[in-house]
Design an enzyme around this catalytic site. Structure first.
Site, short mmCIF file in Angstrom:
data_model
loop_
_atom_site.label_atom_id
_atom_site.label_comp_id
_atom_site.label_asym_id
_atom_site.label_seq_id
_atom_site.Cartn_x
_atom_site.Cartn_y
_atom_site.Cartn_z
CB CYS A 1 -0.95 0.12 1.19
SG CYS A 1 -2.04 -1.29 1.37
N GLY B 1 0.63 -0.68 -4.87
CA GLY B 1 -0.68 -1.30 -4.76
C GLY B 1 -1.53 -0.98 -5.95
CG ASN C 1 2.19 1.04 3.84
OD1 ASN C 1 3.27 1.53 3.59
ND2 ASN C 1 1.93 -0.22 3.61
N GLY C 2 0.52 -1.07 6.18
CA GLY C 2 1.12 -1.95 7.18
C GLY C 2 0.18 -3.08 7.50
CE1 TYR D 1 9.13 -7.02 -6.98
CE2 TYR D 1 7.58 -6.53 -5.23
CZ TYR D 1 7.83 -6.84 -6.55
OH TYR D 1 6.79 -6.97 -7.42
P1 AMP Z 1 8.18 -15.99 -7.38
O1 AMP Z 1 7.88 -16.12 -8.81
O2 AMP Z 1 7.01 -16.42 -6.51
O3 AMP Z 1 9.43 -16.69 -6.93
O4 AMP Z 1 8.35 -14.44 -7.03
C1 AMP Z 1 9.55 -13.80 -7.32
C2 AMP Z 1 9.32 -12.62 -8.20
O5 AMP Z 1 8.27 -11.79 -7.69
C3 AMP Z 1 10.57 -11.77 -8.26
O6 AMP Z 1 10.81 -11.51 -9.63
C4 AMP Z 1 10.23 -10.52 -7.51
O7 AMP Z 1 10.65 -9.39 -8.25
C5 AMP Z 1 8.74 -10.52 -7.33
N1 AMP Z 1 8.34 -10.29 -5.92
C6 AMP Z 1 9.03 -10.53 -4.81
N2 AMP Z 1 8.33 -10.26 -3.71
C7 AMP Z 1 7.14 -9.82 -4.12
C8 AMP Z 1 5.96 -9.38 -3.47
N3 AMP Z 1 5.87 -9.35 -2.12
N4 AMP Z 1 4.94 -8.97 -4.24
C9 AMP Z 1 5.02 -9.01 -5.57
N5 AMP Z 1 6.09 -9.43 -6.24
C10 AMP Z 1 7.14 -9.84 -5.54
#
Ligand code: AMP
Length: 446
Positions: A2, A28, A103-104, A245
């Site tokens: 968020c 978000g 946010n949180g 990220y």
């Molecule tokens: P995964 O495909 O489940 O291993 O997610 C890893 C990918 O999702 C990486 O390319 C990250 O850039 C992205 N990512 C990591 N953490 C998050 C998050 N909390 N929400 C959305 N995307 C994420």
């Protein structure tokens, strides 16, 4: 995750809030909303599911009049993605109207909600944010500030909150400062508070400082004076994942430029082991800065050999596993003319479920890559985050269930390395504490 924004004492406050939300869309994409408060203390709200540009049109600003506004972009970490769970949350109570953005994540939300329901409260949403509104309404003080402090004494968790009443806006950050929140000054003399400083750049606000962990800042309509109170003893632990990220690379969090920190992560990764490869490629966009740092440190050339389609949302947003796979394919296209017969180091920011990395390795092999060395610019995610990031359960987190060699085998890479927790700290700068709960399981908010 968020994004939140508050604008105080500025003409067309809602428009400024809109642009700030636009700059923070990455935090978000499920819903967006703005509550504006006019000179007579009337609060009007527009909120809906969708992106900022989908929720607000020209007409919105005929409605959202006033020199005070707060806004929110929603990424569901608690509650659902229904319209009922869009923010701001607005309510009438004994002292008038308020609207709240958050946010949180409150870790004791269920206990607080159950206790409130037991006492007769009726909830209109699934959001933990609504607890705050009920607690404020329940207290008997004539001072909103006292009511807010009472409400916060009942909740546990990570939060940045903006609470807007007829004449005041309160900005509060939890004592750990898990989520970022910064204060800036607009050109017309008004104030702006936003989750990320990239919002200030867009509206040409000057950064003043971060809101401190445990601090409450009070803004009053028509006054240039801002009041600050340290309502909780600070114990700063900004979330490392903001740097890894979440935040935009052009944001500065706690004095550190996110882009530079990500490059540091890549540099530290490159120092771990020497790889014979033709070049380094990022997983766009999340791995770009770290891959650049890796390339600079290793001396290997940098190639943007995977092209991203920008008109597809982040892969996490879709709820079903089936669609997530499809989205990776829709989103990323490796160029075989550049990649054929090459050995490459691929850098991404994180592996969560392993879906993205497995697909990328598959796509790279399909494009004719000879050797794929996968490098991850953060440690293994072994624990579900509970402080506002949407990481999945133990069962879904690949590194909670497989060691590095097993993950390497699963994603099909020739080699795989993560940063260790100490290496991550080195990249972040060792002078302060961070929330590292995804990596070390230290759930410090209990
Ligand atoms: P995964 O495909 O489940 O291993 O997610 C890893 C990918 O999702 C990486 O390319 C990250 O850039 C992205 N990512 C990591 N953490 C998050 C998050 N909390 N929400 C959305 N995307 C994420």
């Amino acid at each position: 995750m968020c994004a939140i924004v508050g604008v105080i004492n500025s003409k067309d406050a809602a428009k400024t809030a809109y642009y700030a939300l636009f700059a923070m869309q990455h935090r978000g994409q499920e819903a967006s909303g703005i509550s504006a408060c006019d000179e007579n203390g009337k609060i009007r709200t527009i909120k809906d599911r969708g992106l900022v540009t989908e929720v607000f049109g020209k007409d919105s600003f005929d409605v959202l009049k006033g020199d005070m506004a707060i806004g929110h972009n929603r990424y569901a970490t608690a509650g659902s993605d229904s319209l009922l769970d869009a923010q701001p949350v607005t309510a009438n109570y004994a002292l008038g109207s308020i609207s709240v953005v958050h946010n949180g994540n409150f870790v004791n939300k269920d206990e607080v909600r159950d206790a409130l329901i037991e006492e007769g409260a009726i909830f209109g949403s699934n959001m933990d944010t609504e607890n705050i509104v009920h607690l404020i309404a329940q207290h008997k003080s004539k001072s909103l500030k006292e009511r807010i402090i009472y409400a916060l004494s009942k909740v546990l968790g990570a939060y940045c909150l903006l609470i807007q009443s007829r004449h005041k806006t309160f900005a509060i950050r939890d004592r750990y400062g898990v989520r970022p929140l910064s204060l800036g000054r607009l050109k017309d003399g008004g104030y702006i508070v936003a989750s990320e400083t990239c919002a200030f750049d867009l509206v040409e606000a000057e950064f003043i400082r971060d809101i401190n962990p445990g601090e409450m800042v009070i803004f009053e309509r028509g006054s240039n004076e801002i009041r600050s109170e340290q309502i909780f003893t600070p114990d700063p632990r900004i979330c490392a994942f903001e740097y890894i990220y979440f935040a935009r690379p052009d944001s500065v969090i706690e004095g550190k430029n996110v882009y530079e920190i990500r490059q540091n992560m890549g540099r530290v990764l490159a120092q771990k082991s020497k790889i014979e490869a033709d070049f380094v490629i990022p997983v766009p966009d999340s791995g770009v800065a770290a891959a650049l740092g890796y390339a600079k440190q290793s001396g290997l050339p940098f190639e943007a050999a995977i092209v991203r389609n920008h008109y597809v949302g982040r892969t996490f947003i879709e709820p079903t596993q089936e669609l997530r796979n499809l989205k990776v394919k829709l989103k990323l296209n490796p160029m075989s003319s550049v990649l054929k017969g090459k050995s490459v180091v691929v850098v991404d920011d994180s592996i969560v479920r392993g879906t993205t990395s497995k697909k990328i390795v598959e796509l790279l092999r399909h494009a004719g890559v000879n050797k794929v060395h996968f490098r991850v610019a953060c440690p293994e995610l072994k624990f579900p985050e509970r402080y506002g990031i949407d990481t999945p359960s133990f069962a879904e987190l690949i590194s909670a269930n497989k060691n590095v060699e097993q993950v390497r085998e699963y994603i099909g890479a020739d080699s795989l390395e993560f940063l260790s927790i100490d290496e991550l700290k080195t990249a972040l700068g060792n002078e302060r504490n961070y929330s590292l709960v995804s990596f070390d399981g230290d759930y410090f908010i209990k």
